[in-house]
Structures are given as structure tokens and as C-alpha cells.
Motif scaffolding. Sequence first.
Motif, mmCIF file in Angstrom:
data_model
loop_
_atom_site.group_PDB
_atom_site.id
_atom_site.type_symbol
_atom_site.label_atom_id
_atom_site.label_comp_id
_atom_site.label_asym_id
_atom_site.label_seq_id
_atom_site.Cartn_x
_atom_site.Cartn_y
_atom_site.Cartn_z
ATOM 1 N N LEU A 203 0.812 -1.213 0.000
ATOM 2 C CA LEU A 203 0.000 0.000 0.000
ATOM 3 C C LEU A 203 0.851 1.272 0.000
ATOM 4 C CD1 LEU A 203 -2.852 -1.025 2.476
ATOM 5 C CD2 LEU A 203 -2.939 -0.920 -0.026
ATOM 6 N N LEU A 204 2.118 1.143 0.401
ATOM 7 C CA LEU A 204 3.013 2.307 0.403
ATOM 8 C C LEU A 204 3.644 2.556 -0.962
ATOM 9 C CD1 LEU A 204 4.848 1.748 3.826
ATOM 10 C CD2 LEU A 204 2.963 3.324 3.329
ATOM 11 N N ILE A 205 3.485 1.610 -1.887
ATOM 12 C CA ILE A 205 4.034 1.793 -3.236
ATOM 13 C C ILE A 205 3.224 2.856 -3.957
ATOM 14 C CG2 ILE A 205 4.512 0.668 -5.447
ATOM 15 C CD1 ILE A 205 4.817 -1.965 -3.948
ATOM 16 N N ALA A 206 3.905 3.802 -4.569
ATOM 17 C CA ALA A 206 3.229 4.948 -5.180
ATOM 18 C C ALA A 206 2.461 4.583 -6.440
ATOM 19 C CB ALA A 206 4.248 6.048 -5.496
ATOM 20 N N SER A 207 3.085 3.854 -7.346
ATOM 21 C CA SER A 207 2.457 3.566 -8.632
ATOM 22 C C SER A 207 1.485 2.400 -8.533
ATOM 23 C CB SER A 207 3.517 3.267 -9.689
ATOM 24 O OG SER A 207 4.206 2.084 -9.363
ATOM 25 N N SER A 208 0.388 2.505 -9.274
ATOM 26 C CA SER A 208 -0.598 1.433 -9.281
ATOM 27 C C SER A 208 -0.051 0.183 -9.966
ATOM 28 C CB SER A 208 -1.863 1.890 -10.008
ATOM 29 O OG SER A 208 -1.567 2.284 -11.332
ATOM 30 N N SER A 209 0.797 0.365 -10.994
ATOM 31 C CA SER A 209 1.407 -0.782 -11.675
ATOM 32 C C SER A 209 2.341 -1.532 -10.739
ATOM 33 C CB SER A 209 2.157 -0.323 -12.922
ATOM 34 O OG SER A 209 3.199 0.582 -12.570
ATOM 35 N N GLY A 210 3.055 -0.798 -9.892
ATOM 36 C CA GLY A 210 3.946 -1.436 -8.918
ATOM 37 C C GLY A 210 3.172 -2.219 -7.887
ATOM 38 N N ARG A 211 2.048 -1.659 -7.431
ATOM 39 C CA ARG A 211 1.211 -2.386 -6.469
ATOM 40 C C ARG A 211 0.623 -3.640 -7.100
ATOM 41 N NH1 ARG A 211 -0.511 2.926 -5.202
ATOM 42 N NH2 ARG A 211 -2.413 2.622 -6.447
ATOM 43 N N SER A 212 0.174 -3.501 -8.355
ATOM 44 C CA SER A 212 -0.404 -4.659 -9.049
ATOM 45 C C SER A 212 0.631 -5.770 -9.234
ATOM 46 C CB SER A 212 -0.952 -4.220 -10.406
ATOM 47 O OG SER A 212 -1.449 -5.314 -11.122
ATOM 48 N N LYS A 213 1.854 -5.394 -9.596
ATOM 49 C CA LYS A 213 2.912 -6.383 -9.789
ATOM 50 C C LYS A 213 3.257 -7.084 -8.488
ATOM 51 C CE LYS A 213 7.583 -6.958 -11.640
ATOM 52 N NZ LYS A 213 8.762 -6.253 -12.252
ATOM 53 N N ALA A 214 3.293 -6.321 -7.389
ATOM 54 C CA ALA A 214 3.610 -6.913 -6.083
ATOM 55 C C ALA A 214 2.507 -7.863 -5.635
ATOM 56 C CB ALA A 214 3.818 -5.810 -5.058
ATOM 57 N N PHE A 215 1.250 -7.448 -5.837
ATOM 58 C CA PHE A 215 0.134 -8.314 -5.465
ATOM 59 C C PHE A 215 0.122 -9.607 -6.292
ATOM 60 C CE2 PHE A 215 -2.268 -4.717 -3.411
ATOM 61 C CZ PHE A 215 -2.493 -5.367 -2.213
ATOM 62 N N SER A 216 0.514 -9.512 -7.563
ATOM 63 C CA SER A 216 0.457 -10.684 -8.443
ATOM 64 C C SER A 216 1.408 -11.784 -8.008
ATOM 65 C CB SER A 216 0.780 -10.272 -9.884
ATOM 66 O OG SER A 216 2.127 -9.837 -9.994
ATOM 67 N N SER B 285 -0.507 -22.157 -12.049
ATOM 68 C CA SER B 285 -0.189 -21.981 -13.469
ATOM 69 C C SER B 285 -1.011 -20.861 -14.099
ATOM 70 C CB SER B 285 -0.412 -23.285 -14.235
ATOM 71 O OG SER B 285 -1.762 -23.700 -14.131
ATOM 72 N N LEU B 286 -2.317 -20.782 -13.744
ATOM 73 C CA LEU B 286 -3.181 -19.779 -14.347
ATOM 74 C C LEU B 286 -2.994 -18.398 -13.738
ATOM 75 C CD1 LEU B 286 -6.512 -21.818 -14.661
ATOM 76 C CD2 LEU B 286 -4.837 -21.339 -16.444
ATOM 77 N N ARG B 287 -2.572 -18.337 -12.468
ATOM 78 C CA ARG B 287 -2.429 -17.061 -11.786
ATOM 79 C C ARG B 287 -0.988 -16.580 -11.737
ATOM 80 N NH1 ARG B 287 -6.535 -13.893 -10.781
ATOM 81 N NH2 ARG B 287 -5.392 -13.082 -9.010
ATOM 82 N N ASN B 288 -0.058 -17.323 -12.315
ATOM 83 C CA ASN B 288 1.357 -16.988 -12.195
ATOM 84 C C ASN B 288 1.953 -16.806 -13.589
ATOM 85 O OD1 ASN B 288 4.283 -17.302 -11.826
ATOM 86 N ND2 ASN B 288 3.731 -17.772 -9.716
ATOM 87 N N LYS B 289 2.387 -15.585 -13.892
ATOM 88 C CA LYS B 289 2.909 -15.292 -15.223
ATOM 89 C C LYS B 289 4.225 -16.019 -15.489
ATOM 90 C CE LYS B 289 0.798 -10.727 -15.783
ATOM 91 N NZ LYS B 289 1.054 -9.282 -16.000
ATOM 92 N N GLU B 290 5.063 -16.160 -14.466
ATOM 93 C CA GLU B 290 6.358 -16.808 -14.672
ATOM 94 C C GLU B 290 6.193 -18.285 -15.023
ATOM 95 O OE1 GLU B 290 8.186 -15.791 -10.926
ATOM 96 O OE2 GLU B 290 9.478 -14.322 -11.911
#
Length: 292
Positions: A191-204, A256-261
Motif C-alpha cells: 500500500l506504500l508503493i506509489a504507482s498502481s502498476s507497482g502495487r499490481s505487480k507486487a500483489f500478483s 499456473s493460471l495465476r502466475n505469469k512466470e
Amino acid sequence: MLTLFGNITIILLTRTNESLRTPMYFFLNNFSILEIGYTAVTVPRMLSDLISGNMAISFNSCITQMYFFFLFGTTEFFILALMGFDRYLAICQPLYYNNIMSTQFCLQLVLVSWISGCMVPIVPTIVLSQKPFCGSKIINHFFCDVGPLVKLSSSDTAFLDTFVLIISAVVVLGSLFLVTVSYVLIISAILLIASSSGRSKAFSTCTSHFCVVTIFFGTVIFMYVRPSSGENHEMDKAVSVFYSVVTPALNPLIYSLRNKEVKNALVKVLHKKRHFLEQSEVIPSVKLKEYS
């Protein structure tokens, strides 16, 4: 078959793909091994009984099945707690992550988890194996679970009931507490991450693990971290089918479906396989010259 195929695929991907050779996927590799063992202890026997109609099982086989079922299940809780700790370090302590989660340290954590998983069911298994069973020999379950076996014993089982409840609470709720603390710190940091893309990547990076934790802990807490129920056997069996049959089949799909790597690694493997097959088709056949 879905459980075996899904978990074996994850094991092969994490061991052969360079991008997946990280502590997170090392823990996932062990988790998939446990899922295979966890399912293999109960499902093949259940399917064999349904096909043959022969529901009989020897006492020694029953006790052995119970021990290994709880061995794999207990170790899974420890591995899930380690996976939560790994995600906490990766997100909240990224600068120290590589120094802390070294290969040797990860091996030590997994080894402790496996040893602890082997030790936890020993006392209940030994105590239950010494109990007399003079009455009904019918287990009201599709595998040798500790609750139905305790109910069949003709001796006083108050100590064993209390012991199983305490040890289940310590293992399950203790692991859940560690996972919960990890996710509280993770969410606070995200929640302290400024960018929404950064928060989305961390949550993923956490969603797959969070889904597995929610399903697995919820069903097992309902079954084991509560006082012995009266006659609610059908509900217990239905919940047991969910966490011992359905959940192990769903977990590979979730990862597999929820993990991009994982998806990218699988796509690369399939692409290489397709390229190899295409190349083999264009290679001309060589005919040996015949000699008289």
C-alpha cells in the motif's frame, strides 16, 4: 490424473527452467511433491475399493496410511508458512533477500519442515496403534483418519482426543499465524508503493499462494481444529474429499493460471517442443545403400 499431471508439470518446470530456479519455486517444488504424496496415500486406495467393492483394510495398513497422510499434510503447512515468509522478504526486504534466502538456508528450512512433518504424527500413531478395538470394525470414512479410528476404540480416548486437538491447533494455527503476519506486513508494504502498476505487480506475486492458503487452511481447520463432533460424519467426509482430492487437483491450476512466470516457462517448453517436431519433419530421411 489431473493432480499427478499438474504437480509433475510444476516439478519439471521448476527444475529445468532457469527463470524458476528461485527460493519461491524451490518451495513450490517441494509443495508439489507433498501434494502428490498426500493424494497417493488415500485416492488410489479409495478408487480401488470403489471398483472392486472390497472395503477391507488390515490394521497395519490402516495405521500406516494414517501416519503418512498426516506426515504429508503437516509438512504442507510448514512449507506454506515458508512460502509466506519468502514472499514477505521478497517484497518487504528486497535488498536483503538474496543474502538471507541463500540456497543453503532454503535447504535447511525445507529439511526442518520435512523432519518436523515426520515427527508430529508419531505419538498419535503409536498411542492409537496400542488401543484395543473390540467392537465394530467399520470405519465411517473413505480413509483411515484419526477421528473415525479413535471413535472405534473400546478404551478411554480422552487423552488422545485432547492431544490430537492440541497438536493440530499448534501446527495449523501456528502456521496460519505466521502466514497471516507475513501477509499483514506484505499488504502494508504494498500500500506504500506509489504507482498502481507497482502495487499490481507486487500483489500478483502473492495471489496464487494466498488462494492456496485460504482453501487449504479453511477446510483443515474445520476438520481438525475443533472439538470432536457428535454424528456429523457425512459433512466430515464431504470436507475431507475437498481437501484431500479436490484441492490438490486445483493447486497446480491456481499456480499456473495465476502466475505469469509459470505460464511463460510452460509456453517456452511447448514452443521448444513444437520447434523440435517441426525440425524433425523437414530433416530428410537417409536410406542405406544396398550392397550385393
